[in-house]
Design a protein around this motif. Structure first.
Motif, mmCIF file in Angstrom:
data_model
loop_
_atom_site.group_PDB
_atom_site.id
_atom_site.type_symbol
_atom_site.label_atom_id
_atom_site.label_comp_id
_atom_site.label_asym_id
_atom_site.label_seq_id
_atom_site.Cartn_x
_atom_site.Cartn_y
_atom_site.Cartn_z
ATOM 1 N N UNK A 220 9.385 31.043 3.620
ATOM 2 C CA UNK A 220 8.039 31.122 3.066
ATOM 3 C C UNK A 220 7.237 32.276 3.635
ATOM 4 N N UNK A 221 7.370 32.511 4.928
ATOM 5 C CA UNK A 221 6.632 33.627 5.536
ATOM 6 C C UNK A 221 7.148 34.955 5.001
ATOM 7 N N UNK A 222 8.476 35.052 4.834
ATOM 8 C CA UNK A 222 9.020 36.309 4.322
ATOM 9 C C UNK A 222 8.662 36.512 2.848
ATOM 10 N N UNK A 223 8.431 35.412 2.129
ATOM 11 C CA UNK A 223 7.953 35.561 0.745
ATOM 12 C C UNK A 223 6.619 36.306 0.756
ATOM 13 N N UNK A 224 5.737 35.937 1.691
ATOM 14 C CA UNK A 224 4.467 36.653 1.848
ATOM 15 C C UNK A 224 4.696 38.107 2.230
ATOM 16 N N UNK A 237 15.423 43.839 7.751
ATOM 17 C CA UNK A 237 16.665 43.073 7.595
ATOM 18 C C UNK A 237 16.686 42.097 6.444
ATOM 19 N N UNK A 238 15.623 42.046 5.638
ATOM 20 C CA UNK A 238 15.588 41.065 4.557
ATOM 21 C C UNK A 238 15.837 41.712 3.201
ATOM 22 N N UNK B 73 19.293 49.119 2.479
ATOM 23 C CA UNK B 73 18.501 49.215 3.718
ATOM 24 C C UNK B 73 18.601 47.971 4.605
ATOM 25 N N UNK B 74 18.533 46.786 3.976
ATOM 26 C CA UNK B 74 18.535 45.586 4.821
ATOM 27 C C UNK B 74 19.880 45.383 5.493
ATOM 28 N N UNK B 75 20.968 45.846 4.830
ATOM 29 C CA UNK B 75 22.286 45.712 5.451
ATOM 30 C C UNK B 75 22.422 46.664 6.632
ATOM 31 N N UNK B 76 21.881 47.882 6.460
ATOM 32 C CA UNK B 76 21.943 48.852 7.558
ATOM 33 C C UNK B 76 21.095 48.354 8.725
ATOM 34 N N UNK B 77 19.932 47.775 8.388
ATOM 35 C CA UNK B 77 19.078 47.232 9.446
ATOM 36 C C UNK B 77 19.802 46.144 10.239
ATOM 37 N N UNK B 78 20.526 45.283 9.523
ATOM 38 C CA UNK B 78 21.237 44.194 10.204
ATOM 39 C C UNK B 78 22.336 44.724 11.129
ATOM 40 N N UNK B 79 22.796 45.951 10.856
ATOM 41 C CA UNK B 79 23.839 46.512 11.706
ATOM 42 C C UNK B 79 23.257 47.256 12.903
ATOM 43 N N UNK B 80 21.921 47.220 13.027
ATOM 44 C CA UNK B 80 21.342 47.751 14.255
ATOM 45 C C UNK B 80 20.613 49.074 14.136
ATOM 46 N N UNK B 81 20.076 49.366 12.939
ATOM 47 C CA UNK B 81 19.269 50.583 12.806
ATOM 48 C C UNK B 81 17.906 50.182 12.246
ATOM 49 N N UNK B 82 16.871 50.600 12.942
ATOM 50 C CA UNK B 82 15.525 50.241 12.494
ATOM 51 C C UNK B 82 14.680 51.503 12.448
ATOM 52 N N UNK B 99 2.940 40.222 11.340
ATOM 53 C CA UNK B 99 3.693 41.442 11.092
ATOM 54 C C UNK B 99 4.852 41.560 12.077
ATOM 55 N N UNK B 100 4.517 41.374 13.345
ATOM 56 C CA UNK B 100 5.559 41.504 14.359
ATOM 57 C C UNK B 100 6.564 40.351 14.238
ATOM 58 N N UNK B 101 6.047 39.158 13.947
ATOM 59 C CA UNK B 101 6.945 38.003 13.838
ATOM 60 C C UNK B 101 7.926 38.205 12.689
ATOM 61 N N UNK B 102 7.458 38.799 11.585
ATOM 62 C CA UNK B 102 8.375 39.081 10.473
ATOM 63 C C UNK B 102 9.451 40.069 10.892
ATOM 64 N N UNK B 103 9.076 40.985 11.795
ATOM 65 C CA UNK B 103 10.060 41.938 12.287
ATOM 66 C C UNK B 103 11.134 41.286 13.130
ATOM 67 N N UNK B 104 10.825 40.099 13.644
ATOM 68 C CA UNK B 104 11.764 39.402 14.529
ATOM 69 C C UNK B 104 12.678 38.443 13.802
ATOM 70 N N UNK B 105 12.220 37.931 12.640
ATOM 71 C CA UNK B 105 12.877 36.755 12.047
ATOM 72 C C UNK B 105 14.371 36.953 11.825
ATOM 73 N N UNK B 106 14.751 38.036 11.165
ATOM 74 C CA UNK B 106 16.168 38.192 10.858
ATOM 75 C C UNK B 106 16.977 38.374 12.131
ATOM 76 N N UNK B 107 16.451 39.217 13.027
ATOM 77 C CA UNK B 107 17.192 39.500 14.252
ATOM 78 C C UNK B 107 17.401 38.232 15.075
ATOM 79 N N UNK B 108 16.457 37.288 14.992
ATOM 80 C CA UNK B 108 16.609 36.047 15.750
ATOM 81 C C UNK B 108 17.315 34.980 14.917
ATOM 82 N N UNK B 109 17.939 35.434 13.837
ATOM 83 C CA UNK B 109 18.813 34.584 13.024
ATOM 84 C C UNK B 109 18.109 33.424 12.349
#
Lengths: 445, 255
Positions: A220-224, A237-238, B73-82, B99-109
């Motif tokens: 939901x947050x990423x939807x925003x 990464x999304x 882009x998102x696949x390259x990011x997941x491989x460690x390039x930001x 904003x920062x938390x969104x930057x963390x979400x994928x990396x923290x799985x």
């Protein structure tokens, strides 16, 4: 300028909590679900006592319709407000969920399927989801105009199918069922409207709860985030497409649930329930209520259902008024009715709402005069326009006005023009009062 | 030293126009590498090619030895390039904290999970707050990111970029449009947050470049004409001829 500050990042030696720890705790405390419990509790109480406050059969029917609209509008807002997807075809999932619910209802009646009625909305939801998965699979690739056009195309396609495939959609008569044929649930057979009300209320509460919780999950947050900036989301990464797809599926599920509720309430679905008019209506509800707020679509659903059911008893022009309301909202209150209320939050918190309310009170007189004048003009114009059969009586506000004479027109025109003039004169003072109350120098947005 | 990023014969045409004309470049693991060059040389285009925003006309790109040429882009990011962007690229309606938390979400799985609530995840929120502390925006955390001052937005962008813990960080003109004192702050910030990582940056401010970079590549009209330490680049005849003569005007460019 604060980028050149360098602060400690670990726990300090004297055991004082580092600043970041305090911020993290604060964010978690404020986002905690337990903080919203009073609101949910109040919602439960209100839903419980509403039929006692408004016991008439008409009122209960209206409230049931509100409940259906609330779930539908909230599901729509998962797309528009939360995910930035403007859909012109959301009735597809509502309607298909509803049609399949009626068919399941009939299978319960004729084929002996075992399904307690309260589970039917879930069945509707699953069917909504079943259609959202393939359609979302190709339509969420892009947002914006592309998504809007695809949703319009799919909406038109399904509406056309509903007329062609008579066996499934029942042609012009639609498909009807009987909700009372399932196994009784704790002795309830859902014969009365009030029983259906409590079933609807329960589903509304559960659906709203889950839609709220969804908005607080990573998905939901990423939807925003994707709504705000899809490119940036890709570079953290999304996949923007997959984020939208998840929201789309969830939205289709809850729309189907609303369709199931509709099937329970009306025991009939017709082509009207999945055509573009219904898709447009849900857009109006969400937008007029305010797409930027979780409660916005709830407000919109309640207000528009009231207009649709109550106002339509009093005037045949009710759709015109809804249209005017929509245009005014788009132009002057893009954050919707909820936004109008929310922008007074700062004044309320600083205790300066009093003078502002006084200023509004002054403006109320010309506002009422203007509205009365404008409505009189519209209603009399409507009668005058249709007076071929010699009908010249306009019935407005309990008055009977002869539109073939000049005085009613004069009075209405004076009210409308005078009210508008006085409002225009008052506008700067209102803006000042708002600016002072909220502490903003610029005044009202 | 192993290569974090390798570009092999990378080309990009827009229609008949060649923007990137065959680039072979190796970014070593752990180095700070600056790419300089006059306006229109193709620096940002090169960034877009490496990070997956643009498709490549020809050539290969390897990230830690792995071919990432055709990835999204998102696949390259997941491989460690930001990466960050030349024009501020944040989530304007979300709070600075988010904003920062969104930057963390994928990396923290956390992926696209819809069965966990972001507000109950202690580690996630603490990491976000730590990064905000690092970039000096802790006291701004509740504001919508769109209302931050320009320099603060640039700092936030760096925060989002480094949040996921990518090994390779690419910054596109991180000090563009900043005052002198703001620039100093950002340089210190970049130095801090890229400690132990690989940094590739495009930069116009020569002071920043010679201050930060271990190695410099000079890009002129879509070609790398020199790569080396700051001293080597400064001494290079080709660079002097092709580029440093124009440094006076380039130094004032802020776009």
């Amino acid at each position: 300028m604060s980028v050149n500050q360098s602060t400690t990042t670990g726990a300090t030696a004297d055991g004082v909590e580092p600043a970041w720890k305090r911020v993290a705790d604060e964010q978690m405390r404020r986002g905690a679900f337990s903080r919203t419990l009073p609101v949910w509790g109040a919602a439960v109480v209100i839903l419980m006592i509403m039929p006692l406050v408004f016991p008439s059969a008409v009122a209960v029917t209206i409230m049931n319709q509100m409940g259906i609209s609330i779930v539908f509008a909230l599901s729509y807002n998962m797309l528009l407000g939360q995910g930035g997807m403007l859909s012109f075809g959301h009735a597809v999932y509502f309607g298909l969920g509803g049609f399949l619910s009626v068919h399941v209802m009939n299978s319960v009646e004729y084929d002996g399927w075992w399904l307690p009625l309260p589970l039917l909305p879930l069945v509707g939801g699953l069917f909504g989801l079943a259609f959202a998965i393939p359609i979302g699979g190709f339509s969420t690739r892009r947002a914006g105009t592309v998504f809007a056009m695809i949703s319009l195309g799919v909406g038109e396609l399904v509406a056309a199918c509903s007329i062609i495939f008579v066996a499934f959609f029942g042609g012009e008569e639609g498909v009807s069922g009987d909700r009372t044929m399932g196994p009784p649930v704790f002795g309830f057979e859902f014969l009365s409207e009030v029983e259906v009300y409590y079933l609807t209320a329960g589903v509304v509460l559960v659906a709203a709860l889950f839609m709220y919780l969804f908005s607080r999950t990573p998905a939901g947050r990423m939807a925003n985030a994707v709504r705000d900036n899809e490119e940036r989301a890709e570079f953290v990464g999304y996949s923007q497409r997959y984020v939208r797809f998840v929201s789309f599926c969830a939205s289709g599920f809850f729309a189907g649930m609303a369709g199931g509720l509709f099937a329970i309430n009306y025991e009939i679905l017709t082509e009207e329930n999945l055509n573009l008019v219904t898709s447009g209506w849900v857009l109006l509800m969400a937008f007029i209520g305010g797409v930027g707020f979780f409660v916005g679509p709830i407000v919109g659903a309640i207000v528009l259902t009231l207009l649709q059911t109550v106002l339509s008893n009093h005037t045949e022009l009710w759709q015109l008024y809804v249209g005017i309301l929509f245009v005014l909202t788009v132009m002057y209150a893009p954050r919707g009715l909820t936004g109008l209320v929310a922008m007074h939050g700062p004044a309320l918190r600083s205790g300066r709402l009093g003078p502002l309310v006084a200023a509004y009170g002054v403006a109320l007189v010309p506002l009422v005069a203007f509205l009365a004048g404008a409505i009189l003009l519209l209603e009399m114009g409507n009668v005058a326009n249709q007076s071929v059969v010699g009908e010249s009586e306009a019935h407005v506000f309990g008055l009977s006005l002869d539109v073939s004479t000049a005085p009613p027109w004069l009075v209405a025109a004076v009210l409308a023009v005078g009210g508008a003039y006085a409002l225009a004169r008052l506008a700067p003072r209102l803006r000042d009062a708002f600016g002072r109350a909220t502490g903003a120098a610029g005044g009202a947005p | 030293m192993s290569a974090a990023l390798q570009m092999q014969g990378v080309r990009k045409n827009f229609g008949p126009t060649e923007i990137i004309r065959g680039i072979d470049l190796e970014i070593r693991s752990g180095e700070r590498h600056a790419i300089i060059g006059p306006n229109g040389a193709g620096k940002s285009t090169l960034f877009h090619l490496v990070s997956g925003k643009y498709s490549k006309t020809a050539g290969r790109i390897l990230l830690n030895g792995e071919d990432v040429t055709g990835l999204e882009p998102y696949q390259i990011n997941r491989k460690g390039l930001s990466r960050s962007f030349q024009i501020t690229n944040i989530f304007p309606r979300l709070s600075v904290f988010e904003n920062v938390r969104c930057g963390l979400l994928w990396a923290m799985e956390y992926r696209n999970s819809f069965w966990r609530l972001v507000d109950t995840e202690r580690e996630l929120n603490e990491r976000a707050a730590q990064i905000l502390d690092e970039i000096g925006l802790l006291d701004r955390c509740d504001l919508p990111a769109g209302v931050l001052a320009y320099a603060e937005q640039r700092a936030l962008e760096i925060g989002i970029t480094i949040a996921g813990g990518a090994e390779v960080i690419m910054l596109d003109e991180p000090t563009a449009g900043m005052s002198h004192s703001e620039t100093e702050g950002v340089v210190a910030l970049i130095r801090r947050v890229t400690e132990g990582r690989t940094l590739v940056m495009v930069e116009h401010d020569m002071g920043v470049v010679f201050d930060l970079a271990d190695r410099i590549s000079v890009l002129v009209y879509g070609e790398i004409i020199a790569t080396g330490t700051p001293e080597e680049v400064r001494a290079s005849r080709a660079v002097q001829e092709a580029y440093l003569g124009a440094v006076d005007s380039a130094g004032q460019e802020v776009n």
